[in-house]
Structures are given as structure tokens and as C-alpha cells.
Scaffold this active site. Structure first.
Site, PDB file in Angstrom:
ATOM      1  N   LEU A 109       0.818  -1.211   0.000  1.00  0.00           N
ATOM      2  CA  LEU A 109       0.000   0.000   0.000  1.00  0.00           C
ATOM      3  C   LEU A 109       0.845   1.251   0.000  1.00  0.00           C
ATOM      4  O   LEU A 109       0.490   2.254  -0.633  1.00  0.00           O
ATOM      5  CB  LEU A 109      -0.939  -0.006   1.227  1.00  0.00           C
ATOM      6  CG  LEU A 109      -2.196  -0.877   1.189  1.00  0.00           C
ATOM      7  CD1 LEU A 109      -3.083  -0.529   0.009  1.00  0.00           C
ATOM      8  CD2 LEU A 109      -1.884  -2.363   1.193  1.00  0.00           C
ATOM      9  N   ASP A 110       1.969   1.235   0.690  1.00  0.00           N
ATOM     10  CA  ASP A 110       2.818   2.415   0.802  1.00  0.00           C
ATOM     11  C   ASP A 110       3.387   2.798  -0.565  1.00  0.00           C
ATOM     12  O   ASP A 110       3.289   3.956  -0.999  1.00  0.00           O
ATOM     13  CB  ASP A 110       3.946   2.136   1.796  1.00  0.00           C
ATOM     14  CG  ASP A 110       4.345   3.373   2.596  1.00  0.00           C
ATOM     15  OD1 ASP A 110       3.845   4.473   2.298  1.00  0.00           O
ATOM     16  OD2 ASP A 110       5.160   3.231   3.519  1.00  0.00           O
TER      17      ASP A 110
END
Length: 649
Positions: free
Chosen positions: A384-385
Site C-alpha cells: 500500500l505504501d
């Protein structure tokens, strides 16, 4: 007149420092448009690489061994052992592996550095005090009885999803490391070890110190229960049905081969990659068999070989480095910088995972793939980052006259939204990976078996959604902001899971709150600003030690100013409109003062997080793009008379 002259000189200095740093960063861009910098951990990975070669009985590469030996000796601390970070305290597991590797490559056990290391290791409990993964390494070389290793039966892979201990309840990194390890624990192969090197001397006179857990919040009842289960498993292990065991081993092999990931390796992380090679060896797969050969090649691609020394990286970070470098260059805004960022984004776009439903889909079936991984390739494990960082850069580039990767942005957003956890936050790789009782199993003494939602990743996802126009009263956004409001510490800071530590977390959250439209008057923003200002070092920079992850939860631990941490603090303050605050001016002055002749910043310390209290990372790129990003932002805001950052990061 003197004041005007001083101001002019400061403006000129800022421009020259930025120009030099920009030129240096642009010079590191690869021919195809991307950036990738070294990613360094502690001594354990290069030491394990030496031991892997000896486990397999591979032909000698004495030149490479000599260079790794130089690296390992340089990393030995004044306490005579090996730390997890630059200048850090003694670590028993890192010290045992480094000692064994040096002895393996021929260092005389009676040499001063080896004798001192041996004494220190014994004083800290010897091999019996080491963590589980070190004990397994010793057992593979016949240097420890397997009875001292917590039992993880290979049949674990066959258990139904509802079972309390299940691979799908663990983090991606634990999953990929453990599956081939299950085969090794079951088959218990003995390393070829052609040199016949052992470390029995480390036991002699060792202090009686039991290994402890690094879990953040162990529960005594769960610990006792799992300890009793381990005793039971050891008692019944000889009686497992052979057909069931064979089926479980086949399932482990199938799991690995599905996710083998070509030249980038299983999970694209060293421990999983090395374990996969040893698994194939234990199963009798010959070195030339394609799957084993490519698994072995993947390990080799992690080496950093220099004229005088060498080491093995835990993984590589090209997507992360490229995404952050693109943000930096877009902040600069000139034609050359924006053009270089466009080339970087062109390189990133085809790396988006659009056709593989990775392990994350187990918890979120029906969500379409759309993320980016950290490495060159890791399709089963995008994160996600990285995805949020890349999407924000692409969105910013198109608003500043670049291309229009609308489809990539839309699919990235869709995947991020689909991976939000029920509590409103986001983890790094999975949704709702919150089975905290698993950190109490004896095998999980590193305390990092899970991937729960964290402040920093949640902030990054909020930043992305806000930059794309999602209002803060939209249900997903409201839930995420409530998560951050609840997780703010009493002192005003936020925890940084993937960067060290509270400075990183607080910068991340302040960027998100600004993007979501919260001003400096908002109470949680005000508390964070007060905290950031209060912890500034006297020299104008900011620093924080990895000791801030200590189980005492005392919060930020002051450390000498570091370039990346100073940049995060300055950008956090600017995100809340504080460009004129004396703390920002002093922070910018520190960055201007410490830039080196090449245009980068010295940063020997570790400011990246791997697993708190167990494993830290030194991103060599952090001191090359974050300080430049902060300087460029300061110049842009100061010269446009704006107090609003206007983007998610």
C-alpha cells in the site's frame, strides 16, 4: 544594506545547494529512467550468505569471501559484538552469525577480534540465548539440537483457514520465510560444510540467559498455552502419518513454486529466497533444475560488491526509490527535473500489478489488483505504501503538464480503497492482519509475525485519496482519520512503523492531515507541531535513535541530527503551514550547512524500519532525495508567498 546583502547571500546559497543536490540526484538516474540505491541491513544477511554457500557446498569464491570479511570486521562494535544499527548495542544473534561467518572464511579464532567477540557472546548467553532463526541456522550446521527449536509442523500448511494458527493469518514476510522453513524443519538436513567449521566454543562457559520475545505486548496466558502446545507437538511428531507429511511437503513446494518470482526470488526478500534454495536442496532437487537455479540466482542479485568490500542486501528498493525521487524532482519543478521525473514514472507504470491476485486477495476477494511492489517484481505482494506514493507522483505529474496515466491512477486507488482494514487503517500488504495472539507462539520471538494497520501507511493512503479529491467526510476517509485521531500519542506524535520512528510517523500524518484539509488550528495538528518543535536538536536538525522502539514505549529517543529525519520534520512543519517558524528556518539552515561536496548528505545511521527491535534498514537513497525535497519545498513556498503545500506528500 547589510541585512539585504545577508538575505541575498542566503537566497544564493539555497539556490546553489539545491542545484548541486539536484544535479547529483539526476546523475544517479538509470538509463531506463529509474533509481535504485543500496539497501543495507545489519551483519546477519552477509553472514547468512556465507553460511548458505557452505550449506550447499558450493565452489569457493575466495575473493568474494575476503571482501565480505572486510565488511563484517568493519561492522564489529566497540562492545566486540555486532549491533543491529550503526553504533548500536550488542545483539546476540547478529554476533553469533557474524562470528560463525568469519570463522568459516578463515579468521583465526584466537585473533584478537574473534577472541573478544567470543567472550562477549558467551557473556550474553551464547547460542542458547539467540533468536529462533539463529538457532535454526545453527541446527542446520549441526551446532544445536533441533529439540531447542520451537516446533512448526509442516502439516501447518494443510490446516483449514478457521484454525487459530494459519499461514493466511500471518504477514507476507512471515509466510514466505516460514513455508520453505517448514520443509527444512521436517527434513532436518545437515549442511555439507566442506570446511568442517563449527562454533562449539561459543557454548563453553556461556551465561545462563534465556531468549526473550521482542513482541510489543505478549500475553502470559497465550505464551503458556503455546509453550504447552510446543511440548505436545514435539511428543507426537514421530507419529505423524507419512502420507500426510508427504502431502504437506508437496503443498509447501507448490506454494513456493507458484510465488517463485523468477530472478527476483520468493517474496523478493533474502530470508525467503535463501530458505527456498535450501528447501530445494533438502528435497534432493539438483542445482541445474530450473526452479532451484533461478532461486539461487535471485540471491546472487542482492550482492553489493565494491573494490574493497562486499555485502548482501536484504532486498532491493527500486520502486520506492524511484517514486520518492520523482516526488523530489516534481517539487523542484524545472524542465530538467520534471523531464527526469516523467521518465521515472514511465518506468514505473508497467510495473503496476494488474493481473495477479496476490495473497492479499484471501482477505479481500473480489478486489481487482492494482498495486505496486517495493522491488523490481513481487506480484503476489504489492504494498500500500509504494502504491500510494506512485499514484500521488503520477497524479502530480499530470497536473503539472506531464502524461495522463489515468487508468493506472484509477486502478491504484481502487486497490488501496479495497485493502482498507475494518478499523479504518491500512497495513502494508494485507487487510485486517490483526491476529495479535500469534506473536505469542514460541516461533515468533521476533514479535513481527503480523502486518496490522499502522499510522504511517494509513497516513500515506489518506494523502493519496485526499490528493485525488476524496473529501474528509467520505466514509472511508472519515474512518481513516478517526484511526489516526485514536492512535496519536499523548505527547502529540505518531508511531512510525516503517521509518525511524516518531519523526517519520508524525511527518507522514501531518502530510495526510494537510491534504485532508485540517489546518494548524486543529487540536491534533497543534499537538503534533508542538511536539516536533520541542524535540529539535540545538544544532537545528532533528534526530531519533532506533531505541525509540524499545518495549518500554518511552517514545522518541534523541539522537544526533540526521539528514532524512531533519527533512521529515521540516516537511511535517511546512505541511501545517509553518514555513516561517524559526524551527523550519533553523532546520533548513542545518541542511544547507551539512550538504557534502557531491550534493548529498552524510548519513551513517539507520532511519528505516524493518522489524522493530529486531531488524533495521539503512536506505542509502534517503539522504539523497529527502533533504533535497525539503529544500525545494521551502524555496517554492517561500517564493510564492504560499503557506499551502497543495499535494499529499
Amino acid at each position: 544594506m547589510n541585512n539585504l546583502d545577508d538575505a541575498a547571500r542566503e537566497v544564493l546559497k539555497l539556490d546553489r545547494r539545491i542545484e548541486r543536490a539536484a544535479k547529483a540526484l539526476l546523475s544517479r538516474q538509470q538509463a531506463d529512467g529509474h533509481w535504485v540505491f543500496e539497501l543495507e541491513a545489519d551483519a546477519t544477511i552477509p553472514a547468512e550468505y556465507i553460511l548458505l554457500r557452505q550449506f550447499l557446498g558450493e565452489p569457493d569464491d575466495l575473493t568474494l569471501e575476503r571482501k565480505i570479511g572486510v565488511y563484517l570486521r568493519r561492522r564489529q562494535g566497540e562492545h566486540h559484538g555486532w549491533p543491529l544499527v550503526h553504533g548500536g548495542p550488542f545483539d546476540i544473534s547478529a554476533s553469533i552469525k557474524a562470528y560463525y561467518a568469519l570463522k568459516m572464511i578463515g579468521d583465526d579464532p584466537d585473533a584478537a577480534h574473534m577472541a573478544a567477540a567470543r567472550t562477549a557472546i558467551r557473556a550474553h548467553g551464547g547460542p542458547n540465548a539467540a533468536n529462533v532463526f539463529t538457532r535454526i541456522q545453527l541446527a542446520l550446521f549441526g551446532q544445536m539440537d533441533w529439540a531447542r527449536i520451537p516446533t512448526m509442523p509442516v502439516e501447518l500448511i494443510l490446516l483449514p483457514d478457521w484454525f487459530p494458527i494459519h499461514l493466511n493469518k500471518m504477514s507476507y514476510w512471515a509466510r514466505t520465510v516460514i513455508v520453505p522453513l517448514l520443509v527444512l524443519q521436517t527434513s532436518r538436513p545437515v549442511a555439507r560444510n566442506p570446511r568442517g567449521v563449527g562454533v562449539a566454543e561459543l557454548y563453553d562457559g556461556a551465561a545462563e540467559i534465556k531468549p526473550g520475545s521482542k513482541a510489543a505486548d505478549p500475553k502470559r496466558l497465550w505464551t503458556w498455552g503455546f509453550a504447552a502446545l510446543d511440548v505436545l507437538l514435539k511428543a507426537i511428531e514421530p507419529f505423524w502419518p507419512k502420507t500426510l507429511r508427504a502431502r504437506a511437503i508437496a503443498a509447501c513446494r507448490a506454494f513456493v513454486e507458484t510465488r517463485l518470482n523468477g530472478r527476483d526470488g520468493l517474496g523478493a526478500i533474502y530470508p525467503a529466497m535463501a530458505n527456498s534454495v535450501m528447501m530445494y536442496d533438502a528435497l534432493g532437487v539438483p542445482p541445474e533444475q530450473p526452479d532451484r537455479a533461478i532461486a539461487r540466482e535471485s540471491v546472487e542479485r542482492l550482492l553489493v560488491v565494491k573494490p574493497d568490500e562486499a555485502y548482501c542486501q536484504p532486498c532491493i528498493s527500486p520502486v520506492w526509490d524511484t517514486g520518492l525521487a520523482c516526488h523530489t524532482l516534481l517539487e523542484l519543478g524545472d524542465e530538467a527535473a520534471v523531464g527526469a521525473a516523467a521518465r521515472g514514472l514511465d518506468w514505473l507504470e508497467p510495473l503496476q500489478v494488474l493481473d495477479v491476485e496476490g495473497d492479499w486477495a484471501h482477505r479481500r476477494p473480489g478486489v481487482r489488483p492494482g498495486g505496486w511492489a517495493f522491488q523490481y517484481a513481487n506480484p503476489y505482494y504489492p504494498d500500500l505504501d509504494d502504491t500510494a506514493v506512485v499514484v500521488m507522483a503520477m497524479d502530480r505529474a499530470r497536473t503539472e503538464g506531464g502524461g495522463d496515466p489515468a487508468h493506472a491512477i484509477a486502478r491504484g486507488r481502487e486497490w488501496v480503497e479495497g485493502l482498507q482494514s475494518r478499523n479504518g487503517g491500512w497495513g502494508a500488504f494485507d487487510a485486517d492482519n490483526t491476529y495479535h495472539y500469534l506473536n505469542n507462539i514460541p516461533f515468533a520471538d521476533h514479535g513481527a509475525l503480523l502486518d496490522p494497520p499502522t499510522d504511517d501507511v494509513t497516513a500515506r493512503c489518506i494523502s493519496m485519496l485526499a490528493q485525488l479529491g476524496v473529501p474528509r467526510d467520505e466514509p472511508r476517509m472519515a474512518a481513516a482519520l478517526a484511526f489516526l485521531a485514536a492512535s496519536q500519542r499523548p505527547d502529540g506524535s505518531w508511531f512510525g512503523r516503517w521509518g525511524v520512528n516518531y519523526i517519520y510517523g508524525t511527518w507522514s500524518v501531518l502530510c495526510a492531515l494537510n491534504a485532508a484539509g485540517l489546518s494548524a488550528e486543529a487540536p491534533m495538528v497543534r499537538r503534533a507541531l508542538d511536539w516536533l518543535i520541542a524535540i529539535q536538536n540545538e544544532d537545528g536538525g532533528w534526530g531519533e535513535g532506533c531505541e525509540s522502539y524499545d518495549l518500554g514505549h518511552a517514545g522518541h529517543r534523541a539522537a544526533p541530527s540526521a539528514a532524512s529525519q531533519t527533512a521529515w520534520a521540516v516537511m511535517g512543519l511546512m505541511a501545517a503551514g509553518q514555513i516561517d517558524h524559526p524551527a523550519v528556518v533553523r532546520g533548513i539552515a542545518w541542511l544547507l550547512r551539512t550538504e557534502d561536496a557531491e550534493g548529498f548528505w552524510p548519513e551513517p545511521g539507520y532511519t528505516g524500519g524493518g522489524f522493530p527491535r529486531v531488524f533495521y534498514l539503512r536506505y542509502h537513497g534517503y539522504s539523497k532525495y529527502f533533504p533535497l525535497w525539503a529544500l525545494a519545498r521551502y524555496r517554492r513556498l517561500a517564493r510564492t508567498n504560499s503557506r499551502h503545500v497543495g499535494v499529499g506528500m
